[in-house]
Design an enzyme around this catalytic site. Sequence first.
Site, PDB file in Angstrom:
ATOM      1  N   ASP A   1      -2.352  -1.071   7.456  1.00 25.20           N
ATOM      2  CA  ASP A   1      -1.728  -1.836   6.369  1.00 25.20           C
ATOM      3  C   ASP A   1      -2.520  -3.096   6.045  1.00 25.20           C
ATOM      4  O   ASP A   1      -2.735  -3.427   4.871  1.00 25.20           O
ATOM      5  CB  ASP A   1      -0.294  -2.208   6.762  1.00 25.20           C
ATOM      6  CG  ASP A   1       0.493  -0.996   7.203  1.00 25.20           C
ATOM      7  OD1 ASP A   1       0.064   0.133   6.905  1.00 25.20           O
ATOM      8  OD2 ASP A   1       1.548  -1.170   7.854  1.00 25.20           O
TER       9      ASP A   1
ATOM     10  N   LYS B   1      11.429  -2.295   9.818  1.00 23.23           N
ATOM     11  CA  LYS B   1      10.697  -2.155  11.073  1.00 23.23           C
ATOM     12  C   LYS B   1      11.174  -3.163  12.120  1.00 23.23           C
ATOM     13  O   LYS B   1      10.840  -3.076  13.275  1.00 23.23           O
ATOM     14  CB  LYS B   1       9.199  -2.260  10.843  1.00 23.23           C
ATOM     15  CG  LYS B   1       8.575  -0.883  10.867  1.00 23.23           C
ATOM     16  CD  LYS B   1       7.103  -0.922  11.075  1.00 23.23           C
ATOM     17  CE  LYS B   1       6.395  -1.289   9.802  1.00 23.23           C
ATOM     18  NZ  LYS B   1       5.112  -1.911  10.025  1.00 23.23           N
TER      19      LYS B   1
ATOM     20  N   ASP C   1      -3.281   5.783  12.797  1.00 22.48           N
ATOM     21  CA  ASP C   1      -4.127   4.577  12.973  1.00 22.48           C
ATOM     22  C   ASP C   1      -4.116   4.051  14.403  1.00 22.48           C
ATOM     23  O   ASP C   1      -5.157   3.769  14.978  1.00 22.48           O
ATOM     24  CB  ASP C   1      -3.785   3.480  11.948  1.00 22.48           C
ATOM     25  CG  ASP C   1      -2.341   3.018  11.945  1.00 22.48           C
ATOM     26  OD1 ASP C   1      -1.501   3.599  12.670  1.00 22.48           O
ATOM     27  OD2 ASP C   1      -2.033   2.046  11.206  1.00 22.48           O
TER      28      ASP C   1
ATOM     29  N   HIS D   1       0.751   7.642  11.111  1.00 23.26           N
ATOM     30  CA  HIS D   1       0.829   7.376  12.556  1.00 23.26           C
ATOM     31  C   HIS D   1      -0.451   7.799  13.269  1.00 23.26           C
ATOM     32  O   HIS D   1      -0.432   8.094  14.455  1.00 23.26           O
ATOM     33  CB  HIS D   1       2.041   8.074  13.184  1.00 23.26           C
ATOM     34  CG  HIS D   1       3.346   7.430  12.813  1.00 23.26           C
ATOM     35  ND1 HIS D   1       3.981   6.527  13.626  1.00 23.26           N
ATOM     36  CD2 HIS D   1       4.106   7.546  11.708  1.00 23.26           C
ATOM     37  CE1 HIS D   1       5.103   6.121  13.026  1.00 23.26           C
ATOM     38  NE2 HIS D   1       5.198   6.727  11.866  1.00 23.26           N
TER      39      HIS D   1
ATOM     40  N   ARG E   1       0.830  -1.208   0.000  1.00 25.18           N
ATOM     41  CA  ARG E   1       0.000   0.000   0.000  1.00 25.18           C
ATOM     42  C   ARG E   1       0.864   1.256   0.000  1.00 25.18           C
ATOM     43  O   ARG E   1       2.051   1.239   0.358  1.00 25.18           O
ATOM     44  CB  ARG E   1      -0.954   0.020   1.181  1.00 25.18           C
ATOM     45  CG  ARG E   1      -0.269   0.058   2.554  1.00 25.18           C
ATOM     46  CD  ARG E   1      -0.179   1.427   3.173  1.00 25.18           C
ATOM     47  NE  ARG E   1       0.611   1.421   4.394  1.00 25.18           N
ATOM     48  CZ  ARG E   1       1.894   1.707   4.437  1.00 25.18           C
ATOM     49  NH1 ARG E   1       2.551   2.007   3.338  1.00 25.18           N
ATOM     50  NH2 ARG E   1       2.547   1.701   5.596  1.00 25.18           N
TER      51      ARG E   1
ATOM     52  N   SER F   1       4.687  -1.499   3.034  1.00 22.47           N
ATOM     53  CA  SER F   1       3.961  -2.575   3.717  1.00 22.47           C
ATOM     54  C   SER F   1       4.173  -3.970   3.166  1.00 22.47           C
ATOM     55  O   SER F   1       3.226  -4.751   3.057  1.00 22.47           O
ATOM     56  CB  SER F   1       2.462  -2.284   3.657  1.00 22.47           C
ATOM     57  OG  SER F   1       2.082  -1.752   4.840  1.00 22.47           O
TER      58      SER F   1
END
Length: 490
Positions: free
Chosen positions: A207, A251, A73, A71, A64, A162
């Site tokens: 995501d 991440k 969500d 930030h 996506r 993502s």
Amino acid sequence: MNIDYFIQELKKNLSKYIDEIKNIYQCDDNSALEYLNLCNNLLIEFKTLFPESKEIGIIRAPGRVNLIGEHTDYNALPVLPIAIDKNIIIIFSPVNDSTIRIYNHDPGFEYREFEISENTKPYETGDWGNYVKAGVLWNKEKGKKGFNALIYGDIPSAAGLSSSSALVVASALTFLQSNNINPDLLLLADELAKAEQYVGTMGGGMDQTISLLGKENKALQINFHPLSVKEVVIPNEICFVVINSLVKAPKTKNARLKYNRRPIECKIALDVVNKYIVNRFNSAFNYSFIGNLVKSFPSFNQNFINDILDNVLNKESYSTAQIVNILGIDEEQFKDKYLLLKDGSYFDEPHDGFKLRQRFQYVIEEGLRVSRAVDALENNNITLFGKLMVESYFGARDLYEISTPEIDFLVREALKCGAIGSRLTGAGFGGCVINLIYKKDAYSFLEKMKDLYFFKYIPETHPEISVNKNIVDNYIFICKPCRGAGLIFS
Ligand code: GLA
């Protein structure tokens, strides 16, 4: 379907399958043919790896790009992403026992095998197999069947597009399909958002939701707690160009700590504000997300924000001692409530303190920007949409501190080269920039930016990164909103 039959079909009747591919990816005949050839090659590879598996299915789950709402969500404020034509594809075959056997088409990722069992432990932090485990092990029902699978992906990793959530989503759908379960997609998105925390990142639900529910030609406004989606049509005269800064933002590892710092700071900031609201309005209510606070004050606006910022949160960073004092709890309670990480360790106080005011201000303003951006798109106000993107970037850079010098360069130059809006997309700390362009200007924009960034800036500032001229189109491309995840050719 039977693998041999389908390979024959692709040989004899290729054209029969082109339309499905064109609809999913919003692409032309040539690109559709490329996808079909890819599927064919993956099927042949799967046959060699699992000669005994005859009945197969093919699942895809897209990556996506987020247009605005970064930030927000995990703070229960909306986001506005699109699903893109880069994805994870899984060729799979259900098995009669509860073992998952997975090969990755990319030889850089080793074979993995595990049992569907509550006793199965995560692999080491950073292992790609953990994303498959996250997609499978959230389901606690006993006696479920496993699968043999070959996994392929073309979403650049650690680029803020993502790739990891697409793998979680594709694995979950493969698991459900292998057990003949037809999920409710919204409920599944909610489950998978929680499931992905398995890998140790305190992310939200954007995501997984967009990967599952993405729509051709549309962005989705996603609202959280409770999860709901609204389709937003993208005006025909504009397009979105993604530019990969080539600075990796994994991440897993260290960047995960940088990411996790933000939800931690937001949660602390909210509780400091909660304390103020309880006193000021004599209410006994404690908001569990910044978004709930925004929603419960219908007149939530800049004045209210200013009031809170002026009266409650200091410009200077906070130390643990100060926070403990304000919240009236002891240090152990503070650590357990706010700093405990998934692996049982504690997040350390940042050397520059907890930046509560900056994070709180950014999140509230970004949430309000998403609503305004959706209105702007719906009213065909392209200029306003672009302006909000740029404001979002400034907030991300100055208040949330998730930008990098490369992203700053790209946004600055993009705006000079014809972008109506430009901002970093995804978690930040590297990754990609998304640019809003009139379709008529797209070609010249792409050419100028390729030259400026990939042929000048990168060689000058990062000689260690080699830019291959032949694949530069993989780093800068127009992304069209595509269909969300599911079975293909079923
Ligand atoms: C990551 C997380 C998302 C979201 C974004 C930032 O992609 O997985 O949940 O928080 O960062 O908007």
